[in-house]
Design a protein around this motif. Structure first.
Motif, short mmCIF file in Angstrom:
data_model
loop_
_atom_site.label_atom_id
_atom_site.label_comp_id
_atom_site.label_asym_id
_atom_site.label_seq_id
_atom_site.Cartn_x
_atom_site.Cartn_y
_atom_site.Cartn_z
N GLY A 9 7.87 23.91 8.47
CA GLY A 9 9.11 23.73 9.24
C GLY A 9 8.90 23.24 10.67
N LEU A 10 7.68 23.05 11.09
CA LEU A 10 7.45 22.62 12.46
C LEU A 10 7.27 21.13 12.59
CD1 LEU A 10 4.99 25.42 13.65
CD2 LEU A 10 7.40 25.14 14.27
N LEU A 11 6.96 20.48 11.46
CA LEU A 11 6.68 19.05 11.48
C LEU A 11 7.54 18.36 10.44
CD1 LEU A 11 2.79 19.18 11.50
CD2 LEU A 11 4.09 17.71 13.02
N PRO A 12 7.83 17.09 10.63
CA PRO A 12 8.49 16.34 9.55
C PRO A 12 7.46 15.99 8.48
CG PRO A 12 8.07 14.91 11.41
CD PRO A 12 7.62 16.28 11.83
N ASP A 13 7.88 15.34 7.39
CA ASP A 13 6.92 14.85 6.42
C ASP A 13 6.11 13.73 7.08
OD1 ASP A 13 8.07 16.58 4.73
OD2 ASP A 13 9.00 15.09 3.39
N VAL A 14 4.81 13.72 6.86
CA VAL A 14 3.98 12.68 7.47
C VAL A 14 3.06 12.10 6.40
CG1 VAL A 14 2.45 12.09 9.37
CG2 VAL A 14 3.91 14.10 9.55
N LYS A 15 2.98 10.76 6.42
CA LYS A 15 2.05 10.07 5.51
C LYS A 15 0.85 9.60 6.31
CE LYS A 15 4.57 7.37 1.95
NZ LYS A 15 4.93 8.44 1.13
N PHE A 16 -0.31 9.69 5.72
CA PHE A 16 -1.48 9.10 6.41
C PHE A 16 -2.55 8.71 5.42
CE2 PHE A 16 -3.63 13.20 6.09
CZ PHE A 16 -2.59 14.11 6.18
N LEU A 17 -3.36 7.74 5.85
CA LEU A 17 -4.49 7.29 5.01
C LEU A 17 -5.75 7.98 5.49
CD1 LEU A 17 -3.65 3.50 5.07
CD2 LEU A 17 -3.64 4.94 3.01
N VAL A 18 -6.56 8.44 4.54
CA VAL A 18 -7.79 9.12 4.92
C VAL A 18 -8.99 8.40 4.30
CG1 VAL A 18 -9.09 11.27 4.88
CG2 VAL A 18 -6.61 11.34 5.08
N ASN A 19 -9.99 8.17 5.13
CA ASN A 19 -11.24 7.53 4.71
C ASN A 19 -12.22 8.63 4.33
OD1 ASN A 19 -13.68 6.11 4.64
ND2 ASN A 19 -13.90 6.25 6.87
N HIS A 20 -12.65 8.64 3.07
CA HIS A 20 -13.57 9.69 2.65
C HIS A 20 -15.03 9.25 2.77
CE1 HIS A 20 -14.71 8.24 -1.51
NE2 HIS A 20 -13.96 7.30 -1.01
N LEU A 21 -15.27 7.98 3.10
CA LEU A 21 -16.65 7.52 3.28
C LEU A 21 -17.20 8.07 4.60
CD1 LEU A 21 -16.19 3.76 2.29
CD2 LEU A 21 -16.97 5.65 0.84
#
Ligand SMILES: *[C@@H]1O[C@H](CO)[C@@H](O)[C@H](O)[C@H]1NC(C)=O
Ligand SMILES: *[C@@H]1O[C@H](CO)[C@@H](O)[C@H](O)[C@H]1NC(C)=O
Ligand SMILES: *[C@@H]1O[C@H](CO)[C@@H](O)[C@H](O)[C@H]1NC(C)=O
Length: 863
Positions: A505-517
């Protein structure tokens, strides 16, 4: 008749001495690269040595019996092959032990099998005695004790086993796998040595039937055949070797000569009962083994050993094996005590080493009393930096907002109030120091919120882009990640759930890309080019330098902000800046030949654990930091006073992919090369002479202060893996918490950031850190206060290690920094601190991807 033979017995001292001398020289010349080649030279030469010298006229069985009896003839021929295979196997084994990758010791360069000798010795010696007793019944009743101490060591099964076990118990770190594998070598050598036992035809039920001395020509030819086969296999597997022809020939000749002397010593004819009695139960078979042990322990360089006990036991081991040799010779052997002079071979370097260490230590004293060491000044300044960092943090929400506006000329993102409350409630010692987040996010303000979302979707649809697309749900606090082809996310979801799970409830929905290398991904072009298309470049296994530095305004080489020619790190961001250090292009694996480097050029928000100075990845805490393997556990740590006063590192050859000789310049390899002093290059030290602080150069490196080794090779083509195994001194295995037993612990980049750093920071040891990667925590760590920074060239490491271990002031500083780092870790690196950082990062991410936000609209205040 017997007199001439008796003369042989007396002159045995000569051949024994020659054998010892030759094996010592062989040891010095030997290299694993040329082991098989020189062995071949050796067996080609040996028959000539035997035929030019007078052949022995005594044989325990005659050729006539041999050829007249078909059964014996077949057994004879089999024996020849078995002995030949024994010699060849032992040789290939020694050359390729590195290929098995398990036999590793603390021995000199390319002589990794020293440790192994210590293993096979104790097994082999008693086995040989047993074999000998079976084969030579006349020897059983030996009598006469010429020395109460050495007689049992040289002549009884348990005595020899005991004497040879001494090196093991003192020197080896037990490794069951190594031990069991060495049975191959034990078996092959046993066969060879049994062939040396003089025997009579009645004993023919025992293979091998041959007598090396007499059968040298058929034996040599078989050995050469097998070695040629082995060489072909070796060449197919690893390519043509790069060996010096002269040195290989010389080594081959030395080997041949030591075999010759050895055989002369062992097979000195003793055939009458009288001789045997005179010879006092002469059990000559162990002599070659004792000689081998002696030459190996005596030639191990004390300047390379990391512990005093090892160096001393080295001398003890050579003393014992020399004693064995002397007392294995028959009493009649003329002036056999002369062999004792060989003890100088191990004693002189040992004493020279002790002297060099004492001399270095004496120069430490002057710094304790009169002059200030340059490191002192750096540490002193760092204290002020840290106090300043603490003091300047906002104490209330109003000032936090003001700080934000002041620093970034922008309004804080929506939800900043709740973030501040969360940070304050959890006593975050850092409130304002998040410039890195802002700097990497702000370029995206040029795009509208919709465009930001679009670019993320577009990138994720590019084939083989190898990124995870994650969505943080504001309602549930959970993060879900997906990848077009992978299932295992390397704990990315786990990390975000651990850090953000309570923030419902503190943040909106957020999309992000993550690099696993391990390697970073994003190269952000300069402003003018920022709206261009995305460009994908695969830099895997090739030089990445030109590509990732192409936007540098100018490229320079290191400027001389140095102390007495030593590159102490005085300004971390300068030290890590690729644009200011053109020389880095050939100094770090990621710049020379990264293992997996898929560069994306353009404006796209991607989260990575580490990034280079020229690159624009958004930084997030590595999932490694919450994995139990990398977590600090106080139960495995010990008090500072109990820690060894040395610098420790153990790890694998990661850092770059090796496909040619340039591995010598990769960062980890450079470090180990330096710390093991493999090149014996000149190191710079800072010393006080006549009241002035000066720089001194010396090739001396006190190996007692370093416990540094590779444990594994990988990320390399077969041939270069082998080269590396032959070049470095390996450790077979190292416990993850072993580092905590040393006061100074090194931390160096692998392919990307080093996941073990927090364990070291949290511990009671002091970390020395060398890195080229920016990380999320950079702004909250103060170099020289929480840890000791190390430059890319690492040329200051010898002086650093010396100062921090050997001077009183340096030891005190090291302990203080260890404590300060530990204390700060418990204040600023708690899980909640990682949450506070990630929370703030997501706030900024939420703002740039807000669909209602227009391009260039960030409520940027005009100043
Ligand atoms: C916040 O702190 C500053 C000084 O750090 C002080 O001047 C100001 O009055 C404080 N504001 C509030 C609302 O407490
Ligand atoms: C070695 O390989 C790297 C790529 O892995 C390449 O950039 C470099 O030029 C090669 N060096 C030599 C000497 O061939
Ligand atoms: C490091 O140098 C840069 C300029 O190259 C400077 O802006 C920065 O303030 C310096 N950092 C420190 C900690 O002195």
């Amino acid at each position: 008749m017997w007199q001439s033979r008796f003369k042989d017995v007396r002159s045995i001292t000569g051949s024994a001495s020659a054998a010892v001398l030759c094996t010592i020289l062989t040891q010095h010349l030997s290299s694993r690269q040329s082991e098989v080649y020189s062995e071949m030279v050796c067996w080609v030469l040996l028959p000539f040595l035997f035929t030019t010298s007078k052949p022995s006229n005594v044989s325990t069985f005659t050729r006539e019996t041999l050829h007249s009896n078909p059964r014996i003839h077949v057994a004879y021929s089999i024996s020849l092959w078995i002995v030949a295979a024994g010699v060849a196997t032992a040789c290939c084994y020694k050359a390729e032990i590195g290929v098995i990758g398990l036999f590793v010791g603390f021995s000199q360069k390319m002589k990794n099998w020293t440790l192994l000798t210590n293993y096979y010795q104790p097994i082999l010696t008693p086995l040989l005695l047993i074999a000998e007793k079976h084969l030579r019944s006349e020897l059983q009743a030996s009598k006469g004790l010429d020395s109460w101490f050495f007689y049992p060591l040289a002549n009884t099964i348990w005595g020899t086993a005991l004497a040879s076990s001494v090196p093991i118990f003192i020197l080896s770190e037990w490794d069951l796998l190594d031990f069991s594998l060495s049975i191959i070598l034990v078996a092959s050598l046993l066969v060879v040595y049994v062939a040396l036992i003089p025997k009579s035809i009645e004993d023919s039920r025992f293979l091998p039937l041959i007598k090396v001395e007499d059968d040298i020509i058929p034996l040599s030819s078989r050995i050469v055949v097998i070695l040629v086969l082995a060489l072909s296999v070796q060449t197919v597997a690893f390519g043509f070797p790069r060996i010096g022809i002269i040195s290989t020939l010389l080594l081959g000749f030395m080997k041949a000569f030591s075999w010759y002397c050895m055989i002369r010593t062992v097979c000195c004819p003793l055939s009458t009962q009288r001789d045997i009695e005179d010879a006092d139960g002469f059990s000559r078979l162990d002599t070659p083994l004792a000689i081998a042990t002696f030459s190996m322990s005596a030639t191990r360089d004390p300047f390379m050993l990391s512990s005093e006990i090892q160096a001393l036991s080295q001398v003890v081991a050579s003393f014992l094996s020399l004693g064995q040799i002397v007392h294995m010779l028959p009493k009649q052997a003329k002036s056999r005590s002369i062999l004792w002079t060989f003890i100088l071979v191990s004693l002189v370097p040992y004493l020279a080493n002790i002297f060099a260490i004492k001399f270095a230590q004496s120069s430490a004293l002057s710094f304790d009393h009169s002059q200030e060491h340059p490191i002192e000044a750096l540490i002193h300044n760092a204290k002020a930096d840290f106090e300043h960092l603490l003091q300047r943090q906002s104490k209330n929400y109003t000032t936090a907002c003001e700080q934000y506006r002041l620093r970034y000329h922008a309004e804080p993102p929506p939800g900043f109030g709740a973030w501040y409350a969360f940070a304050a409630e959890n006593q975050s010692p850092v409130i304002d120091e998040f410039d890195m987040i802002f700097n990497s996010i702000s370029p995206f303000w040029k795009l509208s919120g919709k465009e930001v979302v679009q670019v993320m979707t577009d990138v994720q649809n590019v084939p083989n882009v190898d990124l995870w697309l994650c969505t943080f749900s504001g309602d549930s606090g959970k993060t879900r990640c997906s990848h077009p082809s992978r299932n295992f996310d390397r704990h990315i979801e786990l990390l975000f759930d651990t850090l953000l799970g309570d923030l419902r409830g503190l943040l909106p929905d957020v999309k992000f890309l993550v690099n696993h290398l391990d390697e970073p991904r994003v190269l952000t072009p300069p402003q003018a080019l920022q709206r261009g298309k995305l460009k994908f470049t695969d830099l895997t296994r090739r030089s990445s330098w030109d590509e990732i530095t192409k936007y540098c305004a100018s490229q320079r080489s290191a400027e001389a902000v140095e102390y007495f020619g030593l590159p102490f790190v005085t300004n971390l961001s300068t030290a890590m800046d690729l644009c200011q250090h053109a020389e880095y292009s050939a100094m770090h694996g990621i710049l020379m030949s990264p293992t997996s480097f898929r560069l994306i050029e353009g404006l796209v928000p991607i989260l990575s654990t580490g990034s280079l100075s020229t690159m624009g990845d958004l930084l997030f805490p590595s999932p490694a930091y919450i994995e139990s393997e990398f977590r600090y556990d106080e139960a495995h740590d010990i008090e500072w006073e109990k820690k060894e006063n040395k610098l420790y590192w153990a790890g694998s050859t990661t850092g770059g992919f090796v496909q040619n000789d340039s591995w010598r310049n990769y960062h980890r390899q450079r470090f180990v090369k330096l710390a093991q002093n493999l090149e014996r290059k000149q190191h710079s030290y800072i010393r006080e002479r006549d009241g002035a602080v000066v720089r001194e150069k010396s090739s001396f490196l006190n190996s007692r202060l370093f416990d540094i080794a590779f444990t594994r090779t990988f990320q390399c083509e077969r041939r270069y893996c082998r080269d590396q195994r032959m070049y470095f001194n390996f450790k077979s295995w190292a416990d993850k918490d072993r580092a905590l037993r040393s006061r100074l612990v090194f931390d160096i980049d692998g392919n990307g950031i080093s996941g073990r750093y927090y364990k070291l920071l949290a511990s009671k040891s002091v970390p020395l850190k060398q890195t080229l990667f920016r990380e999320w925590h950079d702004e909250r760590l103060v170099p020289w206060f929480h840890y000791i920074p190390v430059s890319q060239s690492m040329e200051e490491v010898p002086e650093l290690a010396f100062y921090l271990t050997s001077t009183e002031a340096g030891q005190k500083r090291a302990k203080e920094i260890a404590e300060q780092g530990r204390k700060w870790y418990s204040r600023a690196f708690r899980d909640v601190d990682l949450s506070i950082y990630t929370y703030r990062l997501l706030l900024e991410l939420a703002r740039v991807q807000d669909p209602k936000r227009k391009a260039n609209d960030t409520s940027v205040r005009q100043t």
